[in-house]
Design a protein around this motif. Structure first.
Motif, short mmCIF file in Angstrom:
data_model
loop_
_atom_site.label_atom_id
_atom_site.label_comp_id
_atom_site.label_asym_id
_atom_site.label_seq_id
_atom_site.Cartn_x
_atom_site.Cartn_y
_atom_site.Cartn_z
N GLN A 1 -17.09 12.14 -0.32
CA GLN A 1 -16.15 12.73 0.87
C GLN A 1 -15.25 11.84 1.29
O GLN A 1 -15.44 10.62 1.40
CB GLN A 1 -17.32 12.80 1.93
N VAL A 2 -14.06 12.51 1.44
CA VAL A 2 -12.80 11.71 1.85
C VAL A 2 -12.82 11.13 3.15
O VAL A 2 -13.49 12.06 3.99
CB VAL A 2 -11.47 12.56 1.68
N GLN A 3 -12.66 10.17 3.72
CA GLN A 3 -12.48 9.56 5.00
C GLN A 3 -10.98 8.84 5.24
O GLN A 3 -10.86 8.07 4.41
CB GLN A 3 -13.41 8.81 5.25
N LEU A 4 -10.52 9.04 6.37
CA LEU A 4 -9.29 8.46 6.56
C LEU A 4 -9.54 7.78 7.96
O LEU A 4 -9.58 8.62 8.73
CB LEU A 4 -8.04 9.16 6.63
N VAL A 5 -9.63 6.41 8.37
CA VAL A 5 -9.62 6.00 9.51
C VAL A 5 -8.33 5.07 10.10
O VAL A 5 -8.40 3.99 9.32
CB VAL A 5 -10.98 5.03 9.62
N GLU A 6 -7.88 5.78 10.85
CA GLU A 6 -6.43 4.97 11.40
C GLU A 6 -7.11 4.19 12.46
O GLU A 6 -7.91 4.39 13.50
CB GLU A 6 -5.52 6.08 11.80
N SER A 7 -6.44 3.10 12.66
CA SER A 7 -6.49 1.95 13.98
C SER A 7 -5.32 1.33 14.08
O SER A 7 -4.16 1.58 13.33
CB SER A 7 -7.71 0.89 13.47
N PHE A 29 -7.58 5.35 -4.18
CA PHE A 29 -6.61 4.86 -3.29
C PHE A 29 -5.05 4.30 -4.16
O PHE A 29 -4.26 4.96 -4.21
CB PHE A 29 -7.10 4.08 -2.36
N SER A 30 -5.59 3.62 -5.32
CA SER A 30 -4.54 3.06 -5.87
C SER A 30 -3.97 3.84 -6.78
O SER A 30 -2.69 3.57 -7.49
CB SER A 30 -5.28 1.97 -7.20
N SER A 31 -4.25 5.12 -7.03
CA SER A 31 -3.57 6.05 -7.69
C SER A 31 -2.53 7.08 -6.64
O SER A 31 -1.67 7.92 -7.29
CB SER A 31 -4.54 7.02 -8.48
N ASN A 77 -8.18 -0.70 -0.11
CA ASN A 77 -7.92 0.57 0.30
C ASN A 77 -7.13 1.09 1.48
O ASN A 77 -7.61 1.85 2.37
CB ASN A 77 -9.28 1.43 0.09
N THR A 78 -6.25 0.22 1.71
CA THR A 78 -5.62 0.21 3.15
C THR A 78 -4.24 0.62 2.91
O THR A 78 -3.48 -0.27 2.26
CB THR A 78 -5.87 -0.88 4.03
N VAL A 79 -3.43 1.03 3.89
CA VAL A 79 -2.19 1.36 4.34
C VAL A 79 -1.87 1.04 5.51
O VAL A 79 -2.60 1.31 6.50
CB VAL A 79 -1.45 2.66 3.74
#
Length: 121
Positions: A1-7, A29-31, A77-79
């Motif tokens: 399950q995809v999760q995107l957690v912004e902060s 993520f790296s792709s 795994n962070t942008v």
């Protein structure tokens, strides 16, 4: 399950800085090319910045070029989005998403909760 957690959002004065982070899970993520988007009250979501998987190609919206900087850490795994010289018109909820290869178009219909950025004048 995809999760995107912004902060990293918050309230800053005009001219201030913030650094946003987005941790991604459930994808390779790296792709992925990754991007930042924002949505101000009463407006459509708009593109802000994007970076290729390797980090070699970067796109910015004209409105933020020279003030914002996107980066990534594939090991975490962070942008990131470093935002400098903030203006009241930067006020919005900021989201990250994977983007279609070589474009600024979001890849997923799923969006995280985002992080609120408010710039006071």
């Amino acid at each position: 399950q995809v999760q995107l957690v912004e902060s990293g959002g918050g309230l800053v004065q005009t001219g201030g800085s913030l650094r946003l982070s987005c941790v991604v899970s459930g994808r390779t993520f790296s792709s992925d090319d990754m991007g930042w988007f924002r949505q101000a009250p009463g407006k459509e979501r708009e593109f802000v910045a994007a970076m290729s998987a390797s980090g070699s190609v970067i796109y910015y919206a004209d409105s933020v070029r020279g003030r914002f900087s996107i980066s990534r850490d594939n090991a975490k795994n962070t942008v990131y989005l470093q935002m400098n010289t903030l203006k009241p018109e930067d006020t919005a909820v900021y989201h990250c998403n994977a983007v279609r290869f070589g474009t600024t178009v979001p890849r997923m219909s799923y969006w995280g909760k985002g992080t609120q950025v408010t710039v006071s004048s």
